[in-house]
Design an enzyme around this catalytic site. Structure first.
Site, PDB file in Angstrom:
ATOM      1  N   HIS A 118       0.826  -1.218   0.000  1.00 56.64           N
ATOM      2  CA  HIS A 118       0.000   0.000   0.000  1.00 56.64           C
ATOM      3  C   HIS A 118       0.857   1.265   0.000  1.00 56.64           C
ATOM      4  O   HIS A 118       0.436   2.302  -0.487  1.00 56.64           O
ATOM      5  CB  HIS A 118      -0.929  -0.005   1.217  1.00 56.64           C
ATOM      6  CG  HIS A 118      -0.194  -0.173   2.513  1.00 56.64           C
ATOM      7  ND1 HIS A 118       0.375  -1.380   2.878  1.00 56.64           N
ATOM      8  CD2 HIS A 118       0.102   0.696   3.501  1.00 56.64           C
ATOM      9  CE1 HIS A 118       0.971  -1.231   4.058  1.00 56.64           C
ATOM     10  NE2 HIS A 118       0.829   0.021   4.447  1.00 56.64           N
ATOM     11  N   CYS A 159       7.668  -0.372  -2.106  1.00 55.33           N
ATOM     12  CA  CYS A 159       6.944  -0.243  -0.839  1.00 55.33           C
ATOM     13  C   CYS A 159       7.125   1.209  -0.392  1.00 55.33           C
ATOM     14  O   CYS A 159       7.542   2.053  -1.191  1.00 55.33           O
ATOM     15  CB  CYS A 159       7.408  -1.269   0.195  1.00 55.33           C
ATOM     16  SG  CYS A 159       9.092  -1.071   0.808  1.00 55.33           S
ATOM     17  N   GLY A 160       6.829   1.512   0.850  1.00 50.23           N
ATOM     18  CA  GLY A 160       6.943   2.902   1.272  1.00 50.23           C
ATOM     19  C   GLY A 160       8.359   3.416   1.176  1.00 50.23           C
ATOM     20  O   GLY A 160       8.622   4.500   0.654  1.00 50.23           O
ATOM     21  N   ILE A 181      12.790  -0.446   1.334  1.00 49.59           N
ATOM     22  CA  ILE A 181      13.709  -1.252   2.144  1.00 49.59           C
ATOM     23  C   ILE A 181      13.146  -2.659   2.384  1.00 49.59           C
ATOM     24  O   ILE A 181      13.770  -3.662   2.033  1.00 49.59           O
ATOM     25  CB  ILE A 181      14.015  -0.549   3.487  1.00 49.59           C
ATOM     26  CG1 ILE A 181      14.712   0.791   3.238  1.00 49.59           C
ATOM     27  CG2 ILE A 181      14.889  -1.448   4.372  1.00 49.59           C
ATOM     28  CD1 ILE A 181      14.836   1.682   4.481  1.00 49.59           C
ATOM     29  N   HIS A 196      27.713  -4.154 -12.737  1.00 48.73           N
ATOM     30  CA  HIS A 196      28.625  -4.929 -11.889  1.00 48.73           C
ATOM     31  C   HIS A 196      27.950  -6.058 -11.106  1.00 48.73           C
ATOM     32  O   HIS A 196      28.614  -7.014 -10.731  1.00 48.73           O
ATOM     33  CB  HIS A 196      29.320  -4.002 -10.882  1.00 48.73           C
ATOM     34  CG  HIS A 196      30.398  -3.176 -11.512  1.00 48.73           C
ATOM     35  ND1 HIS A 196      31.311  -2.449 -10.780  1.00 48.73           N
ATOM     36  CD2 HIS A 196      30.712  -2.948 -12.821  1.00 48.73           C
ATOM     37  CE1 HIS A 196      32.141  -1.817 -11.603  1.00 48.73           C
ATOM     38  NE2 HIS A 196      31.792  -2.087 -12.840  1.00 48.73           N
ATOM     39  N   ARG A 239      35.013 -10.316 -14.424  1.00 45.90           N
ATOM     40  CA  ARG A 239      35.311 -10.454 -13.000  1.00 45.90           C
ATOM     41  C   ARG A 239      34.048 -10.314 -12.146  1.00 45.90           C
ATOM     42  O   ARG A 239      33.971 -10.869 -11.046  1.00 45.90           O
ATOM     43  CB  ARG A 239      36.363  -9.431 -12.565  1.00 45.90           C
ATOM     44  CG  ARG A 239      35.902  -7.988 -12.582  1.00 45.90           C
ATOM     45  CD  ARG A 239      37.063  -7.025 -12.323  1.00 45.90           C
ATOM     46  NE  ARG A 239      36.622  -5.648 -12.161  1.00 45.90           N
ATOM     47  CZ  ARG A 239      36.307  -4.821 -13.154  1.00 45.90           C
ATOM     48  NH1 ARG A 239      36.370  -5.246 -14.408  1.00 45.90           N
ATOM     49  NH2 ARG A 239      35.947  -3.580 -12.904  1.00 45.90           N
TER      50      ARG A 239
HETATM   51  C1  RB5 Z   1       4.317   0.295   5.333  1.00 41.08           C
HETATM   52  O1  RB5 Z   1       3.822   1.298   6.165  1.00 41.08           O
HETATM   53  C2  RB5 Z   1       5.843   0.364   5.260  1.00 41.08           C
HETATM   54  O2  RB5 Z   1       6.395  -0.097   6.432  1.00 41.08           O
HETATM   55  C3  RB5 Z   1       6.348  -0.422   4.073  1.00 41.08           C
HETATM   56  O3  RB5 Z   1       5.774   0.078   2.918  1.00 41.08           O
HETATM   57  C4  RB5 Z   1       7.840  -0.361   3.837  1.00 41.08           C
HETATM   58  O4  RB5 Z   1       8.308   0.953   3.862  1.00 41.08           O
HETATM   59  C5  RB5 Z   1       8.666  -1.275   4.628  1.00 41.08           C
HETATM   60  O5  RB5 Z   1       9.901  -1.370   4.452  1.00 41.08           O
END
Ligand code: RB5
Length: 152
Positions: free
Chosen positions: A9, A65-66, A69, A98, A132
């Site tokens: 979301h 995602c938000g 990460i 790379h 490499r």
């Molecule tokens: C959702 O609120 C958020 O935690 C998710 O989208 C993301 O950023 C997680 O890494």
């Protein structure tokens, strides 16, 4: 060329805009959702995209995602997927040249649409250099097996 796309979301708005961009650019798109703003869990979307790429049912993957990460971590847990979280074109380029990355992750709350398009375009148009870098990438997979983390 087929691109698997997925988002939670926090990334769905950017994902939908990038899906439209990819179609305009002539790519085939496999949109794995999500399709609305209801709260969902990013791991299943990152894994779904990465599995399509790892099984060669898609050439590349896009995860949003938000922050980029969580979904990049999820994608990188799938054997055969190499996901970069890239919010600048140089990272996107180097991840191909790379690292032979096959999935790109972005944060819908971190990056504007024009920069996201640029990163995606560079990612999809840059070739892996091999040599490499092939050897080094291969070492990453040997280490996975040595740790008993293979999921074959
Ligand atoms: C959702 O609120 C958020 O935690 C998710 O989208 C993301 O950023 C997680 O890494």
């Amino acid at each position: 060329m087929q691109i698997a796309c997925g988002a939670d979301h926090g990334g769905v708005d950017l994902k939908d805009q990038l899906v439209a961009y990819l179609k305009e650019e002539g790519y085939q798109v496999l949109d794995l959702g999500t399709h609305g703003h209801e709260s969902v869990d990013y791991p299943q979307y990152g894994q779904a995209v990465a599995e399509k790429v790892a099984k060669k049912e898609a050439d590349f993957g896009l995860c949003v995602c938000g922050s980029g990460i969580g979904i990049s971590i999820a994608a990188n847990k799938v054997k055969g997927a190499r996901c970069v979280r890239a919010h600048d074109p140089y990272s996107a380029e180097m991840s191909r040249r790379h690292n032979n990355c096959n999935v790109i992750a972005m944060g819908g709350r971190f990056i504007g649409l024009d920069m996201a398009k640029k990163c995606l375009k560079v990612f999809l148009e840059t070739e892996f250099e091999g040599g490499r870098h092939q050897r080094r990438g291969g070492q990453l997979e040997i280490e996975e097996k040595d740790r008993g983390e293979s999921h074959e």
